[in-house]
Motif scaffolding. Structure first.
Motif, short mmCIF file in Angstrom:
data_model
loop_
_atom_site.label_atom_id
_atom_site.label_comp_id
_atom_site.label_asym_id
_atom_site.label_seq_id
_atom_site.Cartn_x
_atom_site.Cartn_y
_atom_site.Cartn_z
N ARG A 228 0.82 -1.22 0.00
CA ARG A 228 0.00 0.00 0.00
C ARG A 228 0.85 1.27 0.00
NH1 ARG A 228 -2.47 4.07 -0.53
NH2 ARG A 228 -4.35 4.71 0.54
N ILE A 229 2.04 1.21 0.59
CA ILE A 229 2.84 2.43 0.73
C ILE A 229 4.14 2.41 -0.07
CG2 ILE A 229 1.89 2.89 3.01
CD1 ILE A 229 4.76 2.08 4.07
N MET A 230 4.50 1.28 -0.62
CA MET A 230 5.82 1.20 -1.28
C MET A 230 5.86 2.02 -2.57
SD MET A 230 5.83 -2.68 -2.75
CE MET A 230 4.82 -3.17 -4.14
N THR A 231 7.04 2.51 -2.86
CA THR A 231 7.29 3.18 -4.12
C THR A 231 7.54 2.09 -5.15
OG1 THR A 231 8.27 5.05 -2.98
CG2 THR A 231 8.84 4.78 -5.31
N ILE A 232 6.84 2.15 -6.28
CA ILE A 232 7.01 1.08 -7.25
C ILE A 232 7.63 1.56 -8.56
CG2 ILE A 232 5.33 -0.52 -6.35
CD1 ILE A 232 3.23 0.64 -8.10
N ASN A 233 7.80 2.85 -8.71
CA ASN A 233 8.52 3.37 -9.88
C ASN A 233 9.95 3.63 -9.41
OD1 ASN A 233 9.16 4.38 -12.36
ND2 ASN A 233 8.16 6.35 -12.04
N VAL A 234 10.71 2.56 -9.27
CA VAL A 234 12.03 2.62 -8.65
C VAL A 234 13.12 2.61 -9.72
CG1 VAL A 234 13.59 1.47 -7.04
CG2 VAL A 234 11.13 1.38 -6.64
N THR A 235 14.02 3.55 -9.63
CA THR A 235 15.18 3.56 -10.51
C THR A 235 16.23 2.65 -9.90
OG1 THR A 235 14.74 5.79 -11.27
CG2 THR A 235 16.99 4.99 -11.55
N CYS A 236 16.78 1.78 -10.71
CA CYS A 236 17.79 0.83 -10.26
C CYS A 236 19.08 1.03 -11.03
CB CYS A 236 17.30 -0.59 -10.48
SG CYS A 236 15.75 -0.97 -9.65
#
Length: 151
Positions: free
Chosen positions: A5-13
């Motif tokens: 519910r709270i995680m960032t999912i557009n993560v740059t790796c």
């Protein structure tokens, strides 16, 4: 409430081969303090601002990083959680280990999101300040894709 519910999912790796100065420039550009390190979608480490500070030095008043790969500075085997992990457990792990982010992985150790201390603090906002928008779809981006100027 769960991590999903709270995680960032557009993560740059970044990859283990990413040069440290390039990773620092990317962190500065994106205004983030953590970059997950992945190989073919599988989490192999995390690079934090603390990792950078421990590797850099001051040279004539300027912070300088050695031209080494991320693999030589990243935190190996970071503490991870699953999307179904309760938020209270995320907070407890961050406090216990004195860390500010937790990569969220699936059963194959593939990165699906990232929870930061900022994400947890956002839960303290009044309900009317929270967005009802569903989180964005996860999109794996390489450092080169993020650093490329937009057309």
């Amino acid at each position: 409430m769960k991590a999903s519910r709270i995680m960032t999912i557009n993560v740059t790796c970044i990859t283990p081969e990413t040069p440290l100065p390039r990773a620092q420039a990317l962190m500065k550009q994106l205004r983030v303090r953590h970059l997950p390190v992945v190989t073919q979608g599988v989490l192999c480490g995390i690079l934090s601002d603390r990792d950078l500070l421990s590797r850099g030095s001051l040279l004539e008043g300027t912070f300088v990083l050695p031209d080494i790969s991320t693999s030589q500075a990243m935190t190996l085997r970071p503490i991870t959680c699953r999307a179904g992990t309760p938020v209270s457990q995320l907070a407890a792990l961050m406090l216990e280990h004195r860390i500010d982010s937790l990569p969220i992985v699936n059963a194959f150790n593939e990165l699906v999101g990232l929870v930061t201390s900022t994400d947890l603090m956002s839960l303290l906002l009044e309900p009317e300040q929270l967005s009802n928008e569903p989180p964005f779809r996860f999109q794996m981006c390489t450092a080169d894709e993020r650093m490329a100027p937009s057309a």
